[in-house]
Design a protein around this motif. Structure first.
Motif, short mmCIF file in Angstrom:
data_model
loop_
_atom_site.label_atom_id
_atom_site.label_comp_id
_atom_site.label_asym_id
_atom_site.label_seq_id
_atom_site.Cartn_x
_atom_site.Cartn_y
_atom_site.Cartn_z
N ASN A 89 -9.48 11.53 13.34
CA ASN A 89 -10.69 11.93 14.38
C ASN A 89 -10.45 10.99 15.00
O ASN A 89 -9.98 10.51 15.68
N ARG A 90 -11.97 11.42 15.97
CA ARG A 90 -11.80 10.74 17.24
C ARG A 90 -12.07 9.54 17.22
O ARG A 90 -11.86 8.41 18.11
N TRP A 91 -13.25 9.39 16.17
CA TRP A 91 -13.80 8.27 16.38
C TRP A 91 -13.52 7.08 14.54
O TRP A 91 -13.91 6.01 14.93
N PHE A 92 -12.23 7.98 14.25
CA PHE A 92 -11.97 7.06 12.93
C PHE A 92 -10.56 7.68 12.23
O PHE A 92 -10.41 8.90 12.42
N ILE A 93 -10.28 6.40 11.98
CA ILE A 93 -9.73 7.61 10.33
C ILE A 93 -9.61 7.12 8.93
O ILE A 93 -9.51 5.55 9.02
N VAL A 94 -10.01 7.81 8.23
CA VAL A 94 -10.06 7.66 7.24
C VAL A 94 -8.59 7.27 5.86
O VAL A 94 -7.67 8.99 6.37
N PHE A 95 -8.07 7.06 5.00
CA PHE A 95 -7.28 7.43 4.06
C PHE A 95 -7.20 6.87 2.72
O PHE A 95 -7.54 5.77 2.78
N SER A 96 -6.68 7.51 1.96
CA SER A 96 -7.39 7.26 0.51
C SER A 96 -4.84 6.41 0.11
O SER A 96 -3.92 6.98 0.81
N ARG A 97 -4.86 5.95 -0.56
CA ARG A 97 -4.31 4.27 -0.53
C ARG A 97 -4.02 4.29 -1.86
O ARG A 97 -5.20 3.54 -2.30
N LEU A 98 -3.19 3.25 -2.47
CA LEU A 98 -3.14 2.99 -3.92
C LEU A 98 -2.94 1.23 -3.36
O LEU A 98 -1.48 0.66 -2.37
N PHE A 99 -3.58 0.33 -4.12
CA PHE A 99 -3.39 -1.75 -3.06
C PHE A 99 -2.02 -1.18 -4.86
O PHE A 99 -2.39 -1.60 -5.95
N LYS A 100 -1.11 -1.42 -4.74
CA LYS A 100 -0.28 -1.39 -5.46
C LYS A 100 -0.32 -3.11 -6.06
O LYS A 100 0.11 -2.60 -7.26
N GLU A 101 -0.76 -4.07 -5.94
CA GLU A 101 -0.52 -4.84 -6.76
C GLU A 101 -1.39 -4.64 -7.73
O GLU A 101 -1.34 -5.61 -8.51
N LYS A 102 -2.65 -4.37 -7.50
CA LYS A 102 -3.00 -4.55 -8.97
C LYS A 102 -3.58 -2.56 -9.42
O LYS A 102 -4.07 -2.77 -10.13
N PHE B 151 0.89 -0.91 -0.10
CA PHE B 151 0.15 -0.44 0.11
C PHE B 151 0.67 1.46 -0.18
O PHE B 151 2.08 1.27 1.23
N LYS B 152 0.42 1.96 -0.58
CA LYS B 152 1.34 3.80 -0.77
C LYS B 152 -0.15 4.59 0.11
O LYS B 152 -1.07 4.91 -0.50
N ARG B 153 0.44 5.13 0.69
CA ARG B 153 -0.79 6.23 1.52
C ARG B 153 -0.63 6.99 0.53
O ARG B 153 0.47 8.03 0.22
N SER B 154 -1.75 8.40 0.24
CA SER B 154 -2.24 9.56 -0.14
C SER B 154 -2.52 10.17 0.85
O SER B 154 -1.42 11.43 1.38
N ASN B 155 -3.75 10.82 1.75
CA ASN B 155 -4.91 11.48 2.24
C ASN B 155 -4.80 10.63 3.09
O ASN B 155 -5.08 9.72 3.35
#
Length: 183
Positions: A87-100, A79-83
């Protein structure tokens, strides 16, 4: 692809630490999503010690008043994280699933037990979903909610009567997010 999600209910014990470390090794985990970590100032060094490898990255939401704490660790090879949003209740992040070479949004949740707070969290996640162009979403974690009465366990369910408003709200959230609830 092996992704493990687990509510650890406190991560200060050496026994839990060894258990998770062994689980990562034995199951060849590529991503780990932990809830209720309850440790402040979790560092990359802590993550590397836990994972047994330096080629990792992580995002951590500190606990508040000794409660909560969300940790997501992943291997950089997959995985490669972008942004991200923390938050207190969650973490949201976009990433690239490198394999596909597929963009994906990963969410790690540890929700409050308070219905009003849950509803606010659901609303915030829906807003993020509407703004995010990526169609592939994976949400892991502990929502402290159930989809139907058969899922309820413990003493918080007198005579099997649950909070219908909460059940309906959680089911609406899942439908509006266009998620599939995997048992």
């Amino acid at each position: 692809m092996r992704i493990i999600t687990l509510n650890v209910r406190g991560f200060g014990s050496p026994v839990k630490w060894r258990y998770i470390k062994e689980l990562i090794r034995k199951e060849d985990v590529k991503m780990l999503c932990l809830q209720e970590v309850r440790l402040s100032n979790f560092s990359l060094n802590n993550c590397c010690q836990l994972w047994g490898d330096n080629d990792i990255d992580y995002i951590y939401s500190n606990p508040t008043n000794g409660s909560g704490g969300i940790l997501t660790i992943w291997h950089n090879k997959f995985f490669k994280r972008s942004n991200h949003i923390i938050n207190r209740w969650f973490i949201v992040f976009s990433r690239l699933f490198k394999e596909k070479n597929i963009p994906v949004v990963i969410v790690n949740v540890y929700s409050s037990c308070n219905l009003q707070v849950k509803m606010q969290m659901w609303s915030e996640l829906l807003e993020i979903r509407q703004r995010e162009p990526c169609n592939s979403w994976c949400i892991f974690g502990d929502f402290n909610s159930i989809r139907n009465e058969r899922e309820r366990r413990g003493i918080n369910s007198p005579n099997g009567i649950g909070n219908k408003r909460e059940l309906q709200g959680f089911n609406n959230f899942i439908d509006n997010m266009e998620l599939v609830d995997i048992p």
